[in-house]
Design an enzyme around this catalytic site. Structure first.
Site, PDB file in Angstrom:
ATOM      1  CD  GLU A 270      -9.791 -11.127  11.352  1.00  0.00           C
ATOM      2  OE1 GLU A 270     -10.127 -11.065  12.537  1.00  0.00           O
ATOM      3  OE2 GLU A 270      -8.747 -10.632  10.906  1.00  0.00           O
ATOM      4  CB  CYS A 346       5.468   4.090 -18.202  1.00  0.00           C
ATOM      5  SG  CYS A 346       6.998   4.342 -19.076  1.00  0.00           S
TER       6      CYS A 346
END
Ligand code: PLP
Length: 429
Positions: A270, A346
């Site tokens: 996987e 920011c």
């Protein structure tokens, strides 16, 4: 005049064309690379299950389906995506540590198999009348590994999986709850692995098969190995992956498991990043440069229009991505400088060149002009899939190169979309 073509030895597209057609920042995925990675895994006697958390764009999921790759899903939303991309419900394994109510509803509707990472999930499956669903148990083998502490998937400091020593008790619990198809074991190897660690996980899987046999009551039909297939983010420096050795180790573990339980057992692997990471890159525009400080202490910043809301890995893990600058007008870039590459958010950590503890680092790059382009490589996994609207940013556009042609596979989100589900109560008007 059409924009000049900026050539790259490694990119299958022109960043200038991407910027002019889709704007920036834009993720671009190469269908040929996705297919090549899928084909390097298929035909080796294992089911390949793509961990779509790495990149759940439906075009990527559809491409991998056509390559014979099945998928996992961590949420109802990922089940929905897989089905929209044409995967059959039986091919979508819902894998989670927490079974939320959206997932209960999705499993009722679609009947997908479950990979359960917590004992409570078994009781909740029974409570929800879903005892008939095929279930694998995700075990925490008691030790972990990962390219950063934040992605360590085993041991007591990881929330993932059912503790290995509880396996027999959990199988007994499953019997008493009436779960009729508990059929497999899953372990996550950790992302970015070495072979000593891999053999350790294989041995843990074999030990779990012994405990399964001792518990009795359920046929072990499948073993599944998550992750463990790294990619070379630092080209020429990272160890190349030995896929033959990886499959040899798991095939040998599967054969040992078969001998223990006395029946055929299917092997499933996987991977997430191995399939998607190298196929994708993020094209951003250089919006400026500036210098903080003076003299020997001065630090040069190269400011781009992509932020950690678009690609979180550097800010989250201090992850390294190869960077490349392209002149928008095709001119030759002759001068170089050391830059810290930063985005528009920011937040001080909105930096693409940083180490593990958030220490900003400089990278030697060609000196650009505003309007030139910066490409962030190997961003196809845990890139767009982790994007957010932080600071009111729009979710990034995504494109795919198919047979040499660029196709939009996700439009840039309109700003208005951000307000769609918000309401200001009358009392505040
Ligand atoms: C259950 C499971 N399988 C597979 C993966 C894929 O890991 P990677 O993308 O490193 O291959 C993950 C990643 O966290 C996972 O949680």
């Amino acid at each position: 005049m059409p924009p000049a073509l900026a050539e790259s030895s490694t990119l299958p597209y022109s960043p200038v064309e991407v910027a002019s057609r889709f704007g920036t920042p834009t993720y671009v995925y190469d269908a040929a690379t996705l297919r090549a990675r899928a084909r390097s895994l298929t035909g080796r006697g294992a089911t390949i299950r793509y961990a779509q958390k790495a990149n759940n764009n439906t075009a990527v999921l559809a491409l991998l389906r056509a390559e014979g790759v099945v998928v996992d899903a961590v949420t109802a939303g990922e089940i929905h995506r897989a089905l929209a991309a044409g995967h059959e419900p039986a091919d979508v394994v819902y894998t989670a540590d927490v079974f939320d109510r959206d997932a209960v509803e999705a499993l009722h509707r679609h009947g997908c198999p479950v990979n359960a990472g917590s004992p409570n999930m078994l009781a909740q499956l029974a409570d929800a009348g879903l005892e008939h669903l095929p279930v694998t148990l995700r075990l925490n083998p008691g030790f972990g590994h990962g390219h950063s502490r934040k992605v360590n998937t085993g041991g007591t400091s990881s929330k993932h999986g059912i503790w290995h020593e509880q396996l027999e008790a959990v199988l007994t619990q499953a019997t008493s709850l009436g779960l009729s198809r508990v059929r497999g074991l899953h372990m996550h190897i950790g992302s970015g692995s070495d072979f000593a660690h891999l053999h350790h996980v294989c041995d843990a899987m074999v030990a779990a098969a012994e405990a399964w046999k001792a518990a009795g009551g359920h046929e072990l039909e499948v073993i599944s190995a998550g992750g463990g297939l790294p990619i070379p983010y630092r080209k020429g420096e990272d160890e190349p992956l030995d896929l033959d050795r990886f499959f040899e180790a798991w095939t040998e573990a599967r054969d040992r498991v078969c001998a223990i339980v006395g029946r055929e057992v299917e092997l499933e692997v996987e991977p997430g990043r191995y399939l998607a990471a190298e196929a994708g890159s993020l094209v951003a525009e250089v919006r400026g440069t500036k210098t903080q400080g003076e003299g020997d202490d001065a630090v040069d910043y190269l400011l781009i229009d992509a932020g950690f809301n678009d690609l979180l890995r550097p800010a989250m893990y201090g992850a390294y991505h190869h960077l490349e600058v392209f002149a928008a007008d095709g001119r030759e870039l002759t001068r170089e400088r050391d830059y810290v590459v930063a985005g528009p958010l920011c937040e001080s950590c909105d930096v693409f060149t940083q180490g593990d503890e958030g220490v900003v680092q400089s990278r030697r790059l060609p000196v650009p002009e505003p309007g030139d382009l910066l490409v962030i490589h190997d961003a196809g996994a845990y890139g767009a899939a982790m994007a957010s609207r932080y600071n009111g940013r729009r979710l990034t556009a995504e494109a795919m190169v198919i047979d040499g042609e660029l196709h939009e596979i996700r439009a840039r989100e309109p700003i208005d979309e951000q307000l769609r589900y918000e309401h200001i109560p009358d009392q505040l008007q």
